[in-house]
Design an enzyme around this catalytic site. Structure first.
Site, PDB file in Angstrom:
ATOM      1  N   ASN A  88       0.901  -1.359   0.012  1.00 32.37           N
ATOM      2  CA  ASN A  88       0.053   0.072   0.023  1.00 32.37           C
ATOM      3  C   ASN A  88       0.740   1.360  -0.274  1.00 32.37           C
ATOM      4  OD1 ASN A  88      -2.524   1.540   0.957  1.00 32.37           O
ATOM      5  ND2 ASN A  88      -0.805   1.902   2.469  1.00 32.37           N
ATOM      6  N   TYR A 153       3.842   9.146 -11.181  1.00 31.56           N
ATOM      7  CA  TYR A 153       2.923   8.247 -10.527  1.00 31.56           C
ATOM      8  C   TYR A 153       2.348   7.388 -11.354  1.00 31.56           C
ATOM      9  CZ  TYR A 153      -0.852   7.518  -7.076  1.00 31.56           C
ATOM     10  OH  TYR A 153      -1.714   7.108  -6.229  1.00 31.56           O
ATOM     11  N   ILE A 186      -9.999   9.278  -3.440  1.00 35.94           N
ATOM     12  CA  ILE A 186     -10.287   8.835  -2.116  1.00 35.94           C
ATOM     13  C   ILE A 186      -9.664   9.803  -0.962  1.00 35.94           C
ATOM     14  CG2 ILE A 186     -10.048   6.729  -0.225  1.00 35.94           C
ATOM     15  CD1 ILE A 186     -11.050   5.877  -2.851  1.00 35.94           C
TER      16      ILE A 186
HETATM   17  P1  NAI Z   1      -1.035   8.562   2.502  1.00 42.52           P
HETATM   18  O1  NAI Z   1      -0.119   9.449   2.085  1.00 42.52           O
HETATM   19  O2  NAI Z   1      -2.389   9.238   3.388  1.00 42.52           O
HETATM   20  O3  NAI Z   1      -0.546   7.282   3.407  1.00 42.52           O
HETATM   21  C1  NAI Z   1       0.581   6.754   2.904  1.00 42.52           C
HETATM   22  C2  NAI Z   1       1.703   6.225   4.056  1.00 42.52           C
HETATM   23  O4  NAI Z   1       2.742   5.539   3.306  1.00 42.52           O
HETATM   24  C3  NAI Z   1       2.200   7.020   4.939  1.00 42.52           C
HETATM   25  O5  NAI Z   1       1.668   6.837   6.330  1.00 42.52           O
HETATM   26  C4  NAI Z   1       3.697   7.299   4.592  1.00 42.52           C
HETATM   27  O6  NAI Z   1       4.335   7.586   5.544  1.00 42.52           O
HETATM   28  C5  NAI Z   1       3.713   5.824   4.096  1.00 42.52           C
HETATM   29  N1  NAI Z   1       4.931   5.799   3.267  1.00 42.52           N
HETATM   30  C6  NAI Z   1       5.366   6.589   2.460  1.00 42.52           C
HETATM   31  N2  NAI Z   1       6.509   5.973   1.828  1.00 42.52           N
HETATM   32  C7  NAI Z   1       6.606   5.055   2.425  1.00 42.52           C
HETATM   33  C8  NAI Z   1       7.964   4.184   2.395  1.00 42.52           C
HETATM   34  N3  NAI Z   1       9.045   4.575   1.552  1.00 42.52           N
HETATM   35  N4  NAI Z   1       8.119   3.149   3.185  1.00 42.52           N
HETATM   36  C9  NAI Z   1       6.979   2.849   4.063  1.00 42.52           C
HETATM   37  N5  NAI Z   1       6.052   3.699   4.093  1.00 42.52           N
HETATM   38  C10 NAI Z   1       5.761   4.700   3.704  1.00 42.52           C
HETATM   39  O7  NAI Z   1      -1.732   7.828   1.129  1.00 42.52           O
HETATM   40  P2  NAI Z   1      -3.049   7.010   0.962  1.00 42.52           P
HETATM   41  O8  NAI Z   1      -3.863   8.111   0.143  1.00 42.52           O
HETATM   42  O9  NAI Z   1      -3.585   6.318   2.014  1.00 42.52           O
HETATM   43  O10 NAI Z   1      -2.472   6.046  -0.286  1.00 42.52           O
HETATM   44  C11 NAI Z   1      -2.080   4.687   0.133  1.00 42.52           C
HETATM   45  C12 NAI Z   1      -2.000   3.930  -1.253  1.00 42.52           C
HETATM   46  O11 NAI Z   1      -3.402   4.352  -2.021  1.00 42.52           O
HETATM   47  C13 NAI Z   1      -0.759   4.518  -2.128  1.00 42.52           C
HETATM   48  O12 NAI Z   1      -0.229   3.450  -2.871  1.00 42.52           O
HETATM   49  C14 NAI Z   1      -1.438   5.541  -3.215  1.00 42.52           C
HETATM   50  O13 NAI Z   1      -0.935   5.948  -4.223  1.00 42.52           O
HETATM   51  C15 NAI Z   1      -2.692   4.662  -3.519  1.00 42.52           C
HETATM   52  N6  NAI Z   1      -3.901   5.322  -3.850  1.00 42.52           N
HETATM   53  C16 NAI Z   1      -4.491   6.630  -3.114  1.00 42.52           C
HETATM   54  C17 NAI Z   1      -5.500   7.442  -3.863  1.00 42.52           C
HETATM   55  C18 NAI Z   1      -6.165   8.517  -3.218  1.00 42.52           C
HETATM   56  O14 NAI Z   1      -6.969   8.984  -3.609  1.00 42.52           O
HETATM   57  N7  NAI Z   1      -5.826   8.874  -1.996  1.00 42.52           N
HETATM   58  C19 NAI Z   1      -5.846   6.732  -5.223  1.00 42.52           C
HETATM   59  C20 NAI Z   1      -5.564   5.936  -5.672  1.00 42.52           C
HETATM   60  C21 NAI Z   1      -4.457   5.302  -5.060  1.00 42.52           C
END
Ligand code: NAI
Length: 245
Positions: A88, A153, A186
């Site tokens: 994730n 991305y 999201i």
């Molecule tokens: P977010 O930014 O709220 O959370 C991501 C988490 O990943 C954070 O806690 C961060 O510290 C952690 N992280 C970042 N780099 C890291 C690394 N190198 N090693 C370990 N942890 C790391 O992001 P969100 O929105 O919860 O996204 C989660 C996933 O869903 C991502 O892969 C994102 O690309 C994907 N996504 C999100 C969408 C959205 O609308 N929020 C839409 C489509 C996909």
């Protein structure tokens, strides 16, 4: 014995919602994020443990191979097995193509794409010996359809879809399923960064005229990690409220 799931990048956002849902379904959960600071101000571990399972935080940068190897090893030692892996962790570093720096490009590829290789490599090694596993990769509609300002991305997420299919073909015979979900818009800290104008434009393109919640992504991931999805592999499921039809 309870099954164990590793969820990368799960201190907040979609990852935290997935950890909570899998805990509710009876998984012990190994939550991963960059460092101790990532978990500050959250009570996600305690929330998960309310479901009577064991939850533990592991600090690792999943873009780094050696840290992923240590992470997989530590979880196996602590819990005895790993039934599910949810890749994730992800970041954005948006910019128009002509202005995007090498650093912006490379960092997104490392965190969103290389991490999936790293974690799949070390965790599938354990799953192969168990002859059981569920891997779910969090891709994005940007990886399917592209998105202006996100060449880095969308490249990383399109790669994740290809990697999902390759891993599904390679690991299927050992009862390991590998699927991806492609969320649309999201509401999380990642999307809070967008301008009001960007958000309003996005809303118009969504058939359901609302953004999704992390919990709505978690429900589908939970299904793919369950025995209900025992014959589903190599698939990409959109969770976008009808964004891309
Ligand atoms: P977010 O930014 O709220 O959370 C991501 C988490 O990943 C954070 O806690 C961060 O510290 C952690 N992280 C970042 N780099 C890291 C690394 N190198 N090693 C370990 N942890 C790391 O992001 P969100 O929105 O919860 O996204 C989660 C996933 O869903 C991502 O892969 C994102 O690309 C994907 N996504 C999100 C969408 C959205 O609308 N929020 C839409 C489509 C996909």
């Amino acid at each position: 014995m309870a099954k164990t799931a590793i969820i990368t990048g799960s201190a907040r956002g979609i990852g935290a919602a997935i950890a909570l849902k899998l805990a509710q379904s009876g998984f012990n959960v190994a939550l991963n994020d960059l460092n101790e600071k990532s978990f500050e101000g959250t009570d996600i571990i305690a929330e998960c443990e309310k479901f009577g399972i064991t939850a533990k935080a592991y600090y690792a940068d999943v873009s780094k191979s050696d840290e992923c190897e240590k992470l997989a090893k530590a979880v196996k030692e602590d819990f005895g097995e790993i039934s599910a892996l949810v890749n994730n962790a992800g970041i954005t570093r948006d910019g128009l193509i002509a202005r995007m720096s090498d650093e912006q490009y490379d960092m997104v590829i490392a965190v969103n794409q290389k991490s999936v290789f790293n974690m799949t490599k070390f965790v599938s090694n354990i799953m192969l010996r168990q002859k059981y596993g569920r891997i779910v990769n969090i891709a994005s509609v940007a990886g399917l359809y592209g998105n202006p300002g996100q060449m880095n991305y969308s490249a990383s997420k399109a790669a994740v879809i290809g990697m999902t299919k390759t891993a599904a073909k390679e690991l299927g015979r050992k009862n390991i399923t590998v699927n991806a979900v492609a969320p649309g818009f999201i509401s999380t800290p990642m999307t809070d960064k967008l301008t009001e104008e960007q958000k309003a434009k996005m809303l118009e393109a969504i058939a359901m005229r609302r953004y999704g919640t992390p919990e709505e992504v978690a429900e589908v991931v939970d299904f793919l990690c369950s025995d209900k999805a025992s014959y589903v592999t190599g698939q990409v499921i959109e969770i976008s409220g009808g964004l891309s039809m």
